[in-house]
Write an enzyme that holds these catalytic residues in place. Structure first.
Site, PDB file in Angstrom:
ATOM      1  N   CYS A   1      -5.583  11.485  11.677  1.00  0.00           N
ATOM      2  CA  CYS A   1      -6.138  10.134  11.730  1.00  0.00           C
ATOM      3  C   CYS A   1      -5.966   9.629  13.152  1.00  0.00           C
ATOM      4  O   CYS A   1      -5.578  10.340  14.046  1.00  0.00           O
ATOM      5  CB  CYS A   1      -5.520   9.243  10.674  1.00  0.00           C
TER       6      CYS A   1
ATOM      7  N   ARG B   1      -1.489  14.701  12.556  1.00  0.00           N
ATOM      8  CA  ARG B   1      -0.693  14.321  11.369  1.00  0.00           C
ATOM      9  C   ARG B   1      -0.299  15.607  10.655  1.00  0.00           C
ATOM     10  O   ARG B   1      -0.814  15.942   9.602  1.00  0.00           O
ATOM     11  CB  ARG B   1      -1.500  13.400  10.457  1.00  0.00           C
ATOM     12  N   PRO B   2       0.608  16.406  11.222  1.00  0.00           N
ATOM     13  CA  PRO B   2       0.981  17.684  10.600  1.00  0.00           C
ATOM     14  C   PRO B   2       1.637  17.455   9.231  1.00  0.00           C
ATOM     15  O   PRO B   2       2.128  16.359   8.933  1.00  0.00           O
ATOM     16  CB  PRO B   2       1.984  18.272  11.597  1.00  0.00           C
TER      17      PRO B   2
ATOM     18  N   ASP C   1       3.728  20.136   8.124  1.00  0.00           N
ATOM     19  CA  ASP C   1       4.654  21.276   8.088  1.00  0.00           C
ATOM     20  C   ASP C   1       5.949  20.962   7.336  1.00  0.00           C
ATOM     21  O   ASP C   1       6.487  21.825   6.624  1.00  0.00           O
ATOM     22  CB  ASP C   1       4.958  21.757   9.515  1.00  0.00           C
TER      23      ASP C   1
ATOM     24  N   ARG D   1      -8.597  -0.692   4.392  1.00  0.00           N
ATOM     25  CA  ARG D   1      -7.725   0.345   3.818  1.00  0.00           C
ATOM     26  C   ARG D   1      -6.376  -0.246   3.445  1.00  0.00           C
ATOM     27  O   ARG D   1      -5.719   0.224   2.516  1.00  0.00           O
ATOM     28  CB  ARG D   1      -7.521   1.487   4.825  1.00  0.00           C
TER      29      ARG D   1
ATOM     30  N   ASP E   1       4.401   0.699  12.073  1.00  0.00           N
ATOM     31  CA  ASP E   1       3.167   0.042  11.618  1.00  0.00           C
ATOM     32  C   ASP E   1       3.065  -1.393  12.111  1.00  0.00           C
ATOM     33  O   ASP E   1       1.973  -1.962  12.159  1.00  0.00           O
ATOM     34  CB  ASP E   1       3.086   0.048  10.084  1.00  0.00           C
TER      35      ASP E   1
ATOM     36  N   LYS F   1       0.845  -1.210   0.000  1.00  0.00           N
ATOM     37  CA  LYS F   1       0.000   0.000   0.000  1.00  0.00           C
ATOM     38  C   LYS F   1       0.873   1.250   0.000  1.00  0.00           C
ATOM     39  O   LYS F   1       0.655   2.177  -0.790  1.00  0.00           O
ATOM     40  CB  LYS F   1      -0.882   0.008   1.245  1.00  0.00           C
ATOM     41  N   ASN F   2       1.897   1.276   0.848  1.00  0.00           N
ATOM     42  CA  ASN F   2       2.671   2.511   1.015  1.00  0.00           C
ATOM     43  C   ASN F   2       3.702   2.729  -0.079  1.00  0.00           C
ATOM     44  O   ASN F   2       4.408   3.739  -0.071  1.00  0.00           O
ATOM     45  CB  ASN F   2       3.306   2.535   2.407  1.00  0.00           C
TER      46      ASN F   2
HETATM   47  C1  EPZ Z   1       3.915   6.972   6.225  1.00  0.00           C
HETATM   48  O1  EPZ Z   1       3.087   7.944   6.826  1.00  0.00           O
HETATM   49  C2  EPZ Z   1       3.048   5.721   6.122  1.00  0.00           C
HETATM   50  N1  EPZ Z   1       1.894   5.996   5.267  1.00  0.00           N
HETATM   51  C3  EPZ Z   1       2.583   5.312   7.516  1.00  0.00           C
HETATM   52  O2  EPZ Z   1       1.840   4.098   7.380  1.00  0.00           O
HETATM   53  C4  EPZ Z   1       3.815   5.047   8.382  1.00  0.00           C
HETATM   54  O3  EPZ Z   1       3.390   4.743   9.700  1.00  0.00           O
HETATM   55  C5  EPZ Z   1       4.707   6.288   8.404  1.00  0.00           C
HETATM   56  O4  EPZ Z   1       5.052   6.675   7.060  1.00  0.00           O
HETATM   57  C6  EPZ Z   1       5.992   6.060   9.183  1.00  0.00           C
HETATM   58  O5  EPZ Z   1       6.691   4.991   8.610  1.00  0.00           O
HETATM   59  C7  EPZ Z   1       2.071   5.972   3.925  1.00  0.00           C
HETATM   60  O6  EPZ Z   1       3.162   5.777   3.426  1.00  0.00           O
HETATM   61  C8  EPZ Z   1       0.841   6.210   3.101  1.00  0.00           C
HETATM   62  P1  EPZ Z   1       5.802  10.386   8.445  1.00  0.00           P
HETATM   63  P2  EPZ Z   1       3.579   9.488   6.884  1.00  0.00           P
HETATM   64  O7  EPZ Z   1       5.664  11.646   7.684  1.00  0.00           O
HETATM   65  O8  EPZ Z   1       4.333   9.832   5.664  1.00  0.00           O
HETATM   66  C9  EPZ Z   1       5.572  13.587  11.914  1.00  0.00           C
HETATM   67  C10 EPZ Z   1       0.032   2.632   7.715  1.00  0.00           C
HETATM   68  O9  EPZ Z   1      -0.448   2.083   8.720  1.00  0.00           O
HETATM   69  N2  EPZ Z   1       5.460  14.578  10.828  1.00  0.00           N
HETATM   70  O10 EPZ Z   1       7.046   9.582   8.292  1.00  0.00           O
HETATM   71  O11 EPZ Z   1       2.413  10.332   7.241  1.00  0.00           O
HETATM   72  C11 EPZ Z   1       4.320  12.722  12.017  1.00  0.00           C
HETATM   73  O12 EPZ Z   1       3.346  13.355  12.809  1.00  0.00           O
HETATM   74  C12 EPZ Z   1       0.451   4.086   7.774  1.00  0.00           C
HETATM   75  O13 EPZ Z   1       0.211   2.062   6.611  1.00  0.00           O
HETATM   76  C13 EPZ Z   1       5.532  15.935  11.148  1.00  0.00           C
HETATM   77  O14 EPZ Z   1       5.680  16.308  12.305  1.00  0.00           O
HETATM   78  O15 EPZ Z   1       4.568   9.422   8.126  1.00  0.00           O
HETATM   79  C14 EPZ Z   1       4.842  11.461  12.663  1.00  0.00           C
HETATM   80  O16 EPZ Z   1       4.899  11.664  14.059  1.00  0.00           O
HETATM   81  C15 EPZ Z   1       0.212   4.703   9.146  1.00  0.00           C
HETATM   82  N3  EPZ Z   1       5.419  16.842  10.143  1.00  0.00           N
HETATM   83  C16 EPZ Z   1       6.268  11.346  12.101  1.00  0.00           C
HETATM   84  O17 EPZ Z   1       6.595  12.641  11.596  1.00  0.00           O
HETATM   85  C17 EPZ Z   1       5.265  16.460   8.835  1.00  0.00           C
HETATM   86  O18 EPZ Z   1       5.179  17.335   7.945  1.00  0.00           O
HETATM   87  C18 EPZ Z   1       6.436  10.355  10.973  1.00  0.00           C
HETATM   88  O19 EPZ Z   1       5.527  10.700   9.980  1.00  0.00           O
HETATM   89  C19 EPZ Z   1       5.184  15.086   8.537  1.00  0.00           C
HETATM   90  C20 EPZ Z   1       5.297  14.168   9.557  1.00  0.00           C
END
Ligand code: EPZ
Length: 419
Positions: free
Chosen positions: A116, A121-122, A124, A399, A307, A22-23
């Protein structure tokens, strides 16, 4: 609302192929709009998140067809750079279209993606990266109005944390940014390498994926025809193995890349499971009682994947001793624990730490799926409980898991998904 009806206590046996990731497929489908062209993807799983992304592509004017595990996208007819609010809300990762639309159209209009169940889920870091490349992004009334009045220019983008989505967004936008972009502290997940491989088939000059520094030399991408087979889903692989660890038995996964979830294999082996890996396959056998593994500490790849934390925690509910889980990626990823306690689990959570005290028995009970991986964790626990469990699910599990009921039933589970 669906109900997963599970009669626990049955061991799992057999071998199973693992669906496409999926990812990996979600950012690749966004990348398909980078230039006018035709994309044919295979090994695409049938998931709600994939369906939602196909609807977004159609809404942008792309021609999209789906036949079994193949998806065909013709982005030459793309007419819009705007994603309606309803579609943005359906899918957290729809923000990935921001970089792709800015690269293709020089503008984009999206509403802020939904948060979610894992906590805030920022985005920034996504916005910081795109602004570094020359994007002008205005946040107005819950909408992101983006343009690149001076065009996109290559830049050094230093991510304060290795965000997967921000890395992917920056990679897509940089494909159209004049000059070289260097993304530092980039995410190193295998899905980043998969995106790089796809971008190269479009003619993009991308390198370094899998390391902390990704380089992109922007160039105008010509109309393309690309074919790509989606990599196997490492989290679904971890889920099926955790299910066998919990229920007992012996399960072999086919068409997988064990090196992508080696930390999970290490933890399962630490619980006393017998694990054998081969080229494209992994087999797990669990006889006797599980033991509490060494502490499971999640982090950005190559650390233990966040995950897989709920899945591993569910497998340890009856492990002898005390299991400790530290969730370093998301703020609120233990909501599912409360639901596991309805089945008799003993879990104490404090901030980012969950402590599981192994119990002799779990008993079937009604429960509610709180999110995608939390729902899968409940199913795992129900497989190892005595009696029947009904899990209410508003569509979370579908999903990320393709026909999960049939997959587990093919391995001997007594499970039925009732709509
Ligand atoms: C991806 O989410 C995956 N989703 C998530 O899988 C996975 O848990 C995550 O990466 C971490 O490996 C997809 O690929 C579609 P991040 P993503 O940006 O990109 C913070 C599943 O179950 N953050 O690496 O949203 C954020 O809040 C899903 O398949 C900021 O602060 O994850 C989190 O604490 C769940 N600012 C951390 O970074 C930002 O702009 C990691 O988030 C972006 C993120």
């Amino acid at each position: 609302m669906s109900v997963w009806h599970i009669a626990g206590g049955r061991r799992l046996h057999g071998s199973a192929p693992v669906q496409g990731a999926k990812n990996a497929v979600l950012p690749i489908m966004a990348a398909s709009v980078l230039a006018p062209g035709e994309t044919e993807l295979t090994n695409v799983p049938e998931l709600r998140d994939v369906d939602a992304t196909l609807r977004i592509l159609r809404g942008l004017g792309c021609r999209v067809e789906r036949e079994a595990d193949a998806v065909y996208i013709d982005s030459s007819a793309l007419t819009r750079a705007e994603i309606p609010h309803g579609l943005m809300r359906e899918l957290r990762s729809s923000v990935i279209f921001l970089g792709a639309l800015l690269a293709r159209c020089g503008e984009a209009r999206l509403s802020m993606p939904g948060g979610c169940e894992l906590g805030p889920r920022p985005i920034d870091l996504h916005l910081m990266a795109l602004r570094a490349l020359g994007a002008d992004i205005e946040e107005r009334g819950g909408e992101l109005i983006c343009s690149a009045p001076e065009g996109l220019r290559g830049a050094a983008v230093a991510l304060p944390l290795p965000s997967v989505g921000a890395t992917e967004n920056a990679m897509l936008c940089a494909c159209a940014a004049e000059g070289e972009t260097v993304i530092m502290n980039a995410a190193r997940e295998p899905e980043i390498g998969e995106l790089q491989a796809f971008l190269r088939t479009l003619g993009a000059d991308v390198s370094g994926a899998g390391s902390a520094t990704v380089r992109v030399r922007g160039r105008r991408l010509r109309p393309f025809r690309a074919e790509h087979r989606i990599m196997p889903d490492r989290i679904v692989s971890a889920t099926l193995l955790a299910a066998c660890a919990a229920a007992g038995g012996e399960v072999e996964l086919l068409g997988v890349q064990p090196q992508h979830f080696s930390t999970v294999l290490h933890s399962l082996s630490g619980c006393g499971c017998d694990i054998m890996t081969g080229t494209g396959r992994v087999r797990l056998r669990r006889e006797g009682n599980l033991l509490a593994p060494p502490p499971v500490i999640t982090g950005p790849y190559p650390a233990f994947p966040t995950d897989a934390q709920p899945l591993m925690l569910a497998a340890c509910l009856k492990a002898r001793g005390t299991s400790v889980f530290v969730e370093n990626v998301f703020q609120n990823r233990f909501r599912f624990a409360e639901e596991l306690c309805r089945l008799g689990a003993r879990i104490h959570t404090e901030g980012r730490v969950a402590v599981v005290t192994g119990v002799d028995e779990l008993h079937g009970a009604p429960a509610v799926a709180t999110d995608l991986r939390g729902g899968a964790a409940l199913i795992i626990a129900a497989l190892s409980a005595s009696g029947e469990t009904d899990i209410l699910d508003s569509g979370h599990v579908a999903r990320g898991y393709e026909r999960f009921d049939r997959q587990l039933a093919s391995l001997g589970a007594d499970i039925e998904l009732r709509d």
